[in-house]
Design an enzyme around this catalytic site. Sequence first.
Site, PDB file in Angstrom:
ATOM      1  N   CYS A  39      10.292   8.495   8.079  1.00 31.94           N
ATOM      2  CA  CYS A  39      10.966   8.377   6.798  1.00 31.94           C
ATOM      3  C   CYS A  39      10.882   9.675   6.018  1.00 31.94           C
ATOM      4  CB  CYS A  39      10.275   7.320   5.943  1.00 31.94           C
ATOM      5  SG  CYS A  39      10.511   5.657   6.526  1.00 31.94           S
ATOM      6  N   CYS A  70      14.368   6.312  10.196  1.00 35.01           N
ATOM      7  CA  CYS A  70      14.455   5.063   9.426  1.00 35.01           C
ATOM      8  C   CYS A  70      15.912   4.816   9.047  1.00 35.01           C
ATOM      9  CB  CYS A  70      13.592   5.221   8.168  1.00 35.01           C
ATOM     10  SG  CYS A  70      13.807   3.945   6.924  1.00 35.01           S
ATOM     11  N   CYS A  73      16.206   5.084   4.703  1.00 32.44           N
ATOM     12  CA  CYS A  73      16.240   6.347   3.945  1.00 32.44           C
ATOM     13  C   CYS A  73      16.945   7.469   4.713  1.00 32.44           C
ATOM     14  CB  CYS A  73      14.836   6.777   3.549  1.00 32.44           C
ATOM     15  SG  CYS A  73      13.775   7.194   4.929  1.00 32.44           S
TER      16      CYS A  73
HETATM   17 ZN   LIG Z   1      12.560   5.095   5.391  1.00 35.05          ZN
END
Ligand SMILES: [Zn+2]
Length: 350
Positions: A39, A70, A73
Site C-alpha cells: 500500500c 493494493c 489505494c
Molecule cells: Zn492500500
Amino acid sequence: MTAQDNPISESQMAEAFRQRDRSWDGRFVVAVRTTHIYCRPSCPARRPKPENTRFYSSAEAARQAGYRPCKRCRPDDFARDRKAVMDVISWLRDAETAMPLDQLAERTGYSPSHLQKIFKTSIGLSPAAYARALRVERARAELRNGKSVSDAIYAAGFESPSRFYENMDGRLGMTPSIWRKGGEGMTIRWVEAPTTLGPVLIAASEKGVCRVAFNTPPEDLTRLFPKATIVEGDADFADLFQRVVAAVENPGRSHDIPLDVQGTVFQERIWAELCKIPPGETRSYGQLAAASDKPGASRAAGSANGANRIAVLIPCHRVIRADGSIGGYAFGEEIKRELLRRENSAQDDG
Ligand SMILES: [Zn+2]
C-alpha cells in the site's frame, strides 16, 4: 535540505503509515505479510499489526519480494500520476501559448477528466487555472520590466488583450483567499502552545500545517481563512502539534511535517527556495530572487518571504539583508536572531 535527500528511517515510515500521512505517498510503500499486498502510506484501509508490516523504498522492490499492489489505494498508479503532474507543470511552464487539456492529456496518456482530477488533487488548481496563473505572473513580470501593456500581454501567451483583462480581473493581488475562497469547505484546527520563544499559534488543515505564528491570537485565523470552520485542536492533532513545537525549539533540525501552503505561483516558488536553505546558513533577498529564476526581483522575493504564513517550518528567518544586517521579521528581530543563533549552535554541535 529537503526530506528527500535523507534516507527515510524505519520509525519515520512507521509513523507516516500510522498517521496516513499523504505527503509520504510515492516515497515508500508498506507491505503486509499476512495479505501479501502493498500500500501507499496513506491507504485508507484498516491498519495491520505492526509486526506484519514491512517497508520498501519503492513499489518495484515490494513486487520483487512477491507482494501485489493494493486495489484500494493503488500504489502503482501514484508514481505514474505524480510523473504526469510534474510533466504537465513543465510543459505549461515552457509553453509559449495556451495548451488545451485534451492535448496535455494525450501527451500523458491519460483521459482529460482523469488528468484534470489528479492535477487538481495534487496542485489544488486545474491545469487551466495553473496556466492562467503562470501567464498572469509572466505578464506582471514583463510590465515590471517596462514593456507596454499589449506587448506584455502577447509575450505572456494570451491570445488577446481582452482575455488578459478577464484573467487579471480582481486578481492583481492574487491573494491566497482567491484560490480557496477564504478557506471555504476547510476545517482548520489550532492550538496555542508555549515554547521557550514565547507562545506559538499552530493551525492545520486536513492536508497539513497552514499557520505557525509567534505571539498571535487565534482570531488571526479568522482573518486568514474567513470562510473556514475554525475549531480548537483535539487529540488527533496533538502529535502533529508536538512535532511543530519540537521544530520551533530546534529550528536547526530538518523536519518532514506536512504543510498546506496557499500562495501565488511565485510565492510558492519562493517558499520552496526558502526550504532549500540549509539550517545555519542565510541568504539575501537578492540571492533568493536569483535562485527562483527571477534575478532583480529581490523586492518581490522580499514580499513573498514576508507573506509566509508558516514561521520556522518555512524558514523565512534565514533571509537577511545583503549587507549582513538582520533585516525584518514579522515576529520581531529578537525571535529571528534567536532562531538563527540556535541553528548555528546546532551546527557547531553536530
Ligand atoms: Zn492500500
